[in-house]
Motif scaffolding. Structure first.
Motif, PDB file in Angstrom:
ATOM      1  N   MET A   1      19.745  17.033 -56.608  1.00 20.78           N
ATOM      2  CA  MET A   1      18.899  15.737 -56.554  1.00 20.78           C
ATOM      3  C   MET A   1      17.426  16.135 -56.030  1.00 20.78           C
ATOM      4  O   MET A   1      17.404  17.036 -55.462  1.00 20.78           O
ATOM      5  CB  MET A   1      19.642  14.949 -55.491  1.00 20.78           C
ATOM      6  N   ILE A   2      16.629  15.336 -56.565  1.00 19.53           N
ATOM      7  CA  ILE A   2      15.353  15.286 -55.987  1.00 19.53           C
ATOM      8  C   ILE A   2      14.862  14.085 -55.688  1.00 19.53           C
ATOM      9  O   ILE A   2      15.202  12.910 -56.334  1.00 19.53           O
ATOM     10  CB  ILE A   2      14.395  16.174 -56.916  1.00 19.53           C
ATOM     11  N   GLY A   3      13.777  13.851 -54.760  1.00 21.39           N
ATOM     12  CA  GLY A   3      13.307  12.564 -54.611  1.00 21.39           C
ATOM     13  C   GLY A   3      12.094  12.758 -53.785  1.00 21.39           C
ATOM     14  O   GLY A   3      11.619  13.791 -53.298  1.00 21.39           O
ATOM     15  N   GLN A   4      11.619  11.553 -53.191  1.00 23.53           N
ATOM     16  CA  GLN A   4      10.497  11.589 -52.429  1.00 23.53           C
ATOM     17  C   GLN A   4      10.548  10.389 -51.273  1.00 23.53           C
ATOM     18  O   GLN A   4      11.046   9.391 -51.668  1.00 23.53           O
ATOM     19  CB  GLN A   4       8.993  11.530 -52.928  1.00 23.53           C
ATOM     20  N   ILE A   5      10.143  10.450 -50.134  1.00 21.85           N
ATOM     21  CA  ILE A   5      10.291   9.402 -49.196  1.00 21.85           C
ATOM     22  C   ILE A   5       8.838   9.239 -48.658  1.00 21.85           C
ATOM     23  O   ILE A   5       8.117  10.572 -48.509  1.00 21.85           O
ATOM     24  CB  ILE A   5      11.006   9.797 -47.909  1.00 21.85           C
ATOM     25  N   GLU A   6       8.259   8.075 -48.443  1.00 21.85           N
ATOM     26  CA  GLU A   6       6.991   8.094 -47.821  1.00 21.85           C
ATOM     27  C   GLU A   6       6.879   7.818 -46.343  1.00 21.85           C
ATOM     28  O   GLU A   6       8.072   7.243 -45.859  1.00 21.85           O
ATOM     29  CB  GLU A   6       6.115   6.673 -48.510  1.00 21.85           C
ATOM     30  N   PHE A   7       6.093   8.245 -45.496  1.00 23.67           N
ATOM     31  CA  PHE A   7       6.100   8.427 -44.225  1.00 23.67           C
ATOM     32  C   PHE A   7       4.621   8.427 -43.520  1.00 23.67           C
ATOM     33  O   PHE A   7       3.873   8.444 -44.200  1.00 23.67           O
ATOM     34  CB  PHE A   7       7.013   9.318 -43.564  1.00 23.67           C
ATOM     35  N   ASN A   8       4.568   8.018 -42.385  1.00 21.55           N
ATOM     36  CA  ASN A   8       3.366   8.165 -41.578  1.00 21.55           C
ATOM     37  C   ASN A   8       3.568   8.470 -40.223  1.00 21.55           C
ATOM     38  O   ASN A   8       4.689   8.265 -39.762  1.00 21.55           O
ATOM     39  CB  ASN A   8       2.386   7.004 -41.787  1.00 21.55           C
ATOM     40  N   SER A   9       2.508   8.740 -39.444  1.00 22.17           N
ATOM     41  CA  SER A   9       2.532   9.046 -38.015  1.00 22.17           C
ATOM     42  C   SER A   9       1.637   8.059 -37.198  1.00 22.17           C
ATOM     43  O   SER A   9       0.294   8.323 -37.693  1.00 22.17           O
ATOM     44  CB  SER A   9       2.300  10.393 -37.746  1.00 22.17           C
ATOM     45  N   ALA A  10       1.788   7.492 -36.251  1.00 24.57           N
ATOM     46  CA  ALA A  10       0.870   6.602 -35.720  1.00 24.57           C
ATOM     47  C   ALA A  10       1.063   6.383 -34.268  1.00 24.57           C
ATOM     48  O   ALA A  10       2.133   6.350 -33.815  1.00 24.57           O
ATOM     49  CB  ALA A  10       0.787   5.179 -36.525  1.00 24.57           C
ATOM     50  N   THR A  11       0.045   6.075 -33.652  1.00 22.43           N
ATOM     51  CA  THR A  11       0.000   5.633 -32.123  1.00 22.43           C
ATOM     52  C   THR A  11      -0.390   3.971 -32.313  1.00 22.43           C
ATOM     53  O   THR A  11      -1.529   3.546 -32.978  1.00 22.43           O
ATOM     54  CB  THR A  11      -1.330   6.312 -31.531  1.00 22.43           C
ATOM     55  N   LEU A  12       0.619   3.230 -31.960  1.00 22.79           N
ATOM     56  CA  LEU A  12       0.667   1.780 -32.294  1.00 22.79           C
ATOM     57  C   LEU A  12       0.474   0.850 -30.946  1.00 22.79           C
ATOM     58  O   LEU A  12       0.607   1.417 -29.622  1.00 22.79           O
ATOM     59  CB  LEU A  12       2.079   1.468 -32.420  1.00 22.79           C
ATOM     60  N   TYR A  13      -0.551  -0.065 -31.086  1.00 20.68           N
ATOM     61  CA  TYR A  13      -0.543  -1.032 -30.232  1.00 20.68           C
ATOM     62  C   TYR A  13       0.362  -2.151 -30.236  1.00 20.68           C
ATOM     63  O   TYR A  13       0.536  -2.776 -31.447  1.00 20.68           O
ATOM     64  CB  TYR A  13      -2.125  -1.649 -30.088  1.00 20.68           C
TER      65      TYR A  13
ATOM     66  N   GLU B   1      -3.196   7.216 -43.311  1.00 19.81           N
ATOM     67  CA  GLU B   1      -3.007   7.619 -44.920  1.00 19.81           C
ATOM     68  C   GLU B   1      -1.465   7.747 -45.148  1.00 19.81           C
ATOM     69  O   GLU B   1      -0.822   8.347 -44.263  1.00 19.81           O
ATOM     70  CB  GLU B   1      -3.705   8.777 -45.429  1.00 19.81           C
ATOM     71  N   ARG B   2      -0.908   7.107 -46.207  1.00 16.99           N
ATOM     72  CA  ARG B   2       0.343   7.656 -46.430  1.00 16.99           C
ATOM     73  C   ARG B   2       0.633   9.080 -46.924  1.00 16.99           C
ATOM     74  O   ARG B   2      -0.249   9.665 -47.648  1.00 16.99           O
ATOM     75  CB  ARG B   2       0.932   6.647 -47.701  1.00 16.99           C
ATOM     76  N   GLU B   3       1.857   9.764 -46.316  1.00 21.79           N
ATOM     77  CA  GLU B   3       2.108  10.928 -46.759  1.00 21.79           C
ATOM     78  C   GLU B   3       3.492  10.904 -47.274  1.00 21.79           C
ATOM     79  O   GLU B   3       4.285   9.736 -47.335  1.00 21.79           O
ATOM     80  CB  GLU B   3       2.067  11.734 -45.620  1.00 21.79           C
ATOM     81  N   PHE B   4       3.971  11.787 -48.115  1.00 20.51           N
ATOM     82  CA  PHE B   4       4.943  12.010 -48.913  1.00 20.51           C
ATOM     83  C   PHE B   4       5.947  13.250 -48.583  1.00 20.51           C
ATOM     84  O   PHE B   4       5.504  14.333 -48.578  1.00 20.51           O
ATOM     85  CB  PHE B   4       4.528  11.931 -50.496  1.00 20.51           C
ATOM     86  N   ASP B   5       7.040  13.090 -48.341  1.00 16.63           N
ATOM     87  CA  ASP B   5       7.993  14.252 -48.438  1.00 16.63           C
ATOM     88  C   ASP B   5       8.964  14.122 -49.568  1.00 16.63           C
ATOM     89  O   ASP B   5       9.820  13.429 -49.993  1.00 16.63           O
ATOM     90  CB  ASP B   5       8.854  13.680 -47.081  1.00 16.63           C
ATOM     91  N   TYR B   6       8.543  15.262 -50.309  1.00 18.21           N
ATOM     92  CA  TYR B   6       9.297  15.750 -51.599  1.00 18.21           C
ATOM     93  C   TYR B   6      10.565  16.605 -51.135  1.00 18.21           C
ATOM     94  O   TYR B   6      10.236  17.401 -50.368  1.00 18.21           O
ATOM     95  CB  TYR B   6       8.315  16.554 -52.447  1.00 18.21           C
ATOM     96  N   PHE B   7      11.779  16.133 -51.640  1.00 18.50           N
ATOM     97  CA  PHE B   7      12.785  16.858 -51.257  1.00 18.50           C
ATOM     98  C   PHE B   7      13.906  17.139 -52.240  1.00 18.50           C
ATOM     99  O   PHE B   7      13.692  16.326 -53.377  1.00 18.50           O
ATOM    100  CB  PHE B   7      13.638  15.917 -49.987  1.00 18.50           C
ATOM    101  N   THR B   8      14.893  18.007 -52.161  1.00 16.51           N
ATOM    102  CA  THR B   8      15.614  18.404 -53.113  1.00 16.51           C
ATOM    103  C   THR B   8      16.849  18.737 -52.436  1.00 16.51           C
ATOM    104  O   THR B   8      16.841  19.012 -51.087  1.00 16.51           O
ATOM    105  CB  THR B   8      15.344  19.648 -53.749  1.00 16.51           C
ATOM    106  N   ALA B   9      17.904  18.426 -52.799  1.00 17.93           N
ATOM    107  CA  ALA B   9      19.468  18.591 -52.371  1.00 17.93           C
ATOM    108  C   ALA B   9      20.221  19.494 -53.319  1.00 17.93           C
ATOM    109  O   ALA B   9      20.110  19.344 -54.593  1.00 17.93           O
ATOM    110  CB  ALA B   9      20.210  17.217 -52.146  1.00 17.93           C
ATOM    111  N   VAL B  10      20.807  20.380 -52.803  1.00 20.60           N
ATOM    112  CA  VAL B  10      21.577  21.536 -53.478  1.00 20.60           C
ATOM    113  C   VAL B  10      23.042  20.940 -53.506  1.00 20.60           C
ATOM    114  O   VAL B  10      23.708  20.696 -52.284  1.00 20.60           O
ATOM    115  CB  VAL B  10      21.546  22.890 -52.909  1.00 20.60           C
ATOM    116  N   ASP B  11      23.710  21.116 -54.826  1.00 21.10           N
ATOM    117  CA  ASP B  11      25.082  20.761 -54.687  1.00 21.10           C
ATOM    118  C   ASP B  11      25.915  22.029 -54.115  1.00 21.10           C
ATOM    119  O   ASP B  11      26.066  23.147 -54.598  1.00 21.10           O
ATOM    120  CB  ASP B  11      25.552  20.730 -56.109  1.00 21.10           C
ATOM    121  N   ASP B  12      26.788  21.520 -53.066  1.00 20.32           N
ATOM    122  CA  ASP B  12      27.554  22.599 -52.381  1.00 20.32           C
ATOM    123  C   ASP B  12      28.563  23.289 -53.465  1.00 20.32           C
ATOM    124  O   ASP B  12      28.846  24.253 -52.948  1.00 20.32           O
ATOM    125  CB  ASP B  12      28.129  22.025 -51.166  1.00 20.32           C
ATOM    126  N   GLN B  13      29.001  22.379 -54.337  1.00 20.47           N
ATOM    127  CA  GLN B  13      29.999  23.051 -55.291  1.00 20.47           C
ATOM    128  C   GLN B  13      29.471  23.524 -56.379  1.00 20.47           C
ATOM    129  O   GLN B  13      30.166  23.739 -57.527  1.00 20.47           O
ATOM    130  CB  GLN B  13      30.896  21.804 -55.373  1.00 20.47           C
TER     131      GLN B  13
END
Length: 380
Positions: free
Chosen positions: A224-236, A202-214
């Motif tokens: 900034m906010i966003g999301q990245i899709e990812f998975n984990s798998a044992t591949l043949y 199943e697809r999973e989603f990493d919701y992330f935020t970034a803080v302005d250092d200044q």
């Protein structure tokens, strides 16, 4: 006698997004009625080529380059010449071979050329410098036909003869197609399957935020906010090399063909796609590598996982995958295999049957076994 060198790998990747589709999601596929993680064959082919380069598995003279920037590569090789004159002579020499440069100086499409072919073009231009047309008059533009017509007949003949693959190992393995020059196309000696997970995903989603250092104390929330899709798998993973086709593509250079197979064995195992690695660092090498020398014909064992595996508390998916692979291979080998077929393997799971081939202790040993066994068979 046919001889196919097969590679069967079980490789578990931590959370990652190694190969994205057009939406940025990890590629997947339906297999056996269930959604599986997928990494495309193109992705792994490039990773194999890069691994061979990064680990210096193939001498630079026998490597290929996939690029539109052939003109720039030739200008580097002709650095001692007047650059403006060199540009015109490069255009004429390439046109003589049937290749055209666009207004931006790049070729019309990606070319897959051996370094020896590129060196050959540079040497050809040096040899015929005085008779090749130089830079066009300002405002003048030559088409491919006009540029080719301006080249002496002996240059045209030599230029076309240069496009012979240049004994480039990666070109010989993966083949190439030049749309304008079908006569110099090269059929691949290697086929690489799309890697698929041995289990459903199943697809999973990493919701992330970034803080302005200044950011000041009055500024709240994320920069900034966003999301990245990812998975984990044992591949043949599966690939097969036609040893005789590879030998033919490398112009019957047996020593080079054997070195290419040894390098491919290591490159196949060490290949890890680069997609989103700065985010996930999924540098996970295979837990199982099996190499089989087959004679009757190739045998992809992906159907070992037509029914997806399921996680168990007392056994990893990797171990289950190796066991399923062994069961499937034994069943199919009884029906389809040749008595001359032979296995060697690396197994960190302990799940592959000890009587199913010779066990290698290190990757280098497995690669050396491939070279030795193929060398003996090519003699017959």
């Amino acid at each position: 006698m046919s001889l196919f060198v097969e590679f069967h790998l079980i490789q578990n990747f931590a959370p990652s997004n190694l190969n994205r589709d057009d939406t940025g999601a990890p590629k997947d596929a339906m297999f056996g009625g269930y959604r599986r993680a997928r990494v495309s064959s193109q992705c792994f082919k490039r990773a194999i080529r890069l691994a061979a380069r990064d680990h210096d598995l193939v001498a630079e003279a026998f490597r290929g380059v996939r690029t539109k920037k052939l003109k720039s590569l030739l200008l580097e090789r002709l650095a001692g010449r007047d650059a403006q004159q060199a540009e015109g002579k490069i255009e004429t020499a390439l046109a003589a071979a049937g290749l055209k440069l666009k207004d931006d100086g790049k070729t019309e499409y990606l070319l897959f050329l051996g370094n020896a072919e590129i060196d050959g073009f540079a040497a050809l231009i040096e040899q015929h410098w005085d008779v090749l047309a130089g830079a066009p008059v300002e405002g003048e533009k030559k088409g491919k036909k006009e540029a080719k017509a301006s080249a002496p007949p002996e240059v045209v003949k030599q230029a076309k003869a240069l496009l012979d693959g240049g004994k480039a190992v990666d070109v010989a393995l993966f083949g190439r197609m030049l749309a304008d020059l079908p006569e110099v196309n090269q059929e691949a000696a290697c086929q690489v399957a799309h890697a698929i997970s041995t289990h459903r995903v199943e697809r999973e989603f990493d919701y992330f935020t970034a803080v302005d250092d200044q950011g000041g104390p009055e500024e709240t929330g994320a920069g900034m906010i966003g999301q990245i899709e990812f998975n984990s798998a044992t591949l043949y993973r599966y690939a097969v090399v036609d040893a005789h086709k590879l030998l033919g593509n490398l112009q019957q250079d047996k020593d080079l063909a054997l070195a290419a197979l040894e390098a491919f064995t290591q490159g196949m195992v060490r290949a890890i796609p680069s997609g989103k690695q700065n985010t996930f660092a999924a540098h996970n090498l295979p837990s199982f590598v099996g190499v089989c020398l087959r004679h009757a014909g190739p045998l992809n064992l992906a159907n070992a996982f037509e029914k997806p595996l399921h996680a168990k508390a007392d056994q990893s998916l990797t171990e289950q995958s190796v066991q399923a692979l062994a069961r499937h291979e034994c069943a199919y080998a009884t029906v389809y295999a040749d008595s001359r077929d032979q296995w060697s393997y690396l197994d960190l799971t302990g799940a592959w049957p000890a009587d199913r081939g010779s066990r290698a202790a290190r990757l280098e040993d497995l690669a050396a076994w491939v070279r030795q066994q193929v060398a003996a068979r090519l003699e017959h």
